[in-house]
Design a protein around this motif. Structure first.
Motif: not given
Length: 225
Positions: A14, A17, A51, A53, A78, A92, A123, A143, A174
């Motif tokens: 992530d 993070d 990553s 994302t 992520s 995840i 997280c 999380h 996050v």
């Protein structure tokens, strides 16, 4: 010898993070003027790490070294929460477990065994350590969606924004990477440096960090020294 903070990248990490602690610790080091060295690393060595994302990538410039005094920061992942791994969906939990079973596992174990290293997580990063069987019986947070899984691995899950268990410091969701960085600054340099960075970032730490009895006593001695 200046301390080093190694932020560990892995495929599917992530971005926030990793970036949030980097920014906070860099600002704190500048404020303290001590030259804290901060770098992105991977278990495989220098490489471009993508990553989870939208393909955002960061460059790992060195291999993770568990013998370097300082901090090692493990981010979470992520990606999708739901999906069938048998259909090729990298959820995840799949990403975190894959990283925990990689060559990073033995390196992180050596780091946790090194009294000169503090391992910190953001997280899902604590789940990486838990899935690798490295923090059974320790106090940690992750999380909210992963707290039951954390407990199932034998970790003493604590519902707090930041959990300080001595050489293991973990942060929850996050955005808590900011609070993790500020807590590490407070531990290393004192409240004046952490406060200066809070002012610079216009961000105040949320909640009271949970400290283990040993860490709590040490913090109390520092504040009243």
């Amino acid at each position: 010898m200046p301390l080093t903070t190694q932020i560990v990248l892995f495929d599917g990490f992530d971005p926030l993070d990793a970036i949030a602690p980097f920014e906070v610790l860099a600002a704190g080091s500048d404020e303290a003027g001590d030259g804290l060295h901060i770098e992105f690393v991977s278990a495989e060595g220098p490489r471009r790490v993508v990553s989870g994302t939208r393909g955002m990538a960061l460059e790992a410039t060195a291999v993770l070294d568990p013998d370097l005094p300082g901090h090692i920061v493990v981010p979470g992942a992520s990606g999708p929460i739901d999906g069938d791994p048998d259909d090729g969906v990298d959820t995840i939990p799949v990403l975190l477990n894959r990283f925990s079973q990689s060559t990073a596992g033995p390196l992180l174990k050596r780091a946790l065994d090194n009294p000169e290293v503090t391992v910190a997580t953001v997280c899902g990063g604590s789940l990486v350590l838990a899935m690798a069987g490295l923090i059974e019986g320790r106090h940690a947070v992750t999380h909210a969606l992963g707290m039951e899984l954390l407990e199932a691995t034998g970790v003493k899950a604590v519902h707090a924004r930041v959990v300080d268990d001595g050489d293991l410091v973990s942060a929850g969701s996050v955005s808590s990477g900011l609070d993790l960085g500020l807590h590490l600054l407070h531990r290393q340099y004192g409240s004046h440096v952490a406060h200066a960075v809070e002012v610079l970032f216009a961000h105040e730490r949320r909640g009271t960090p949970w400290l283990s009895p040993t860490a709590d006593r040490a913090a109390g001695r520092e504040e009243h020294a």
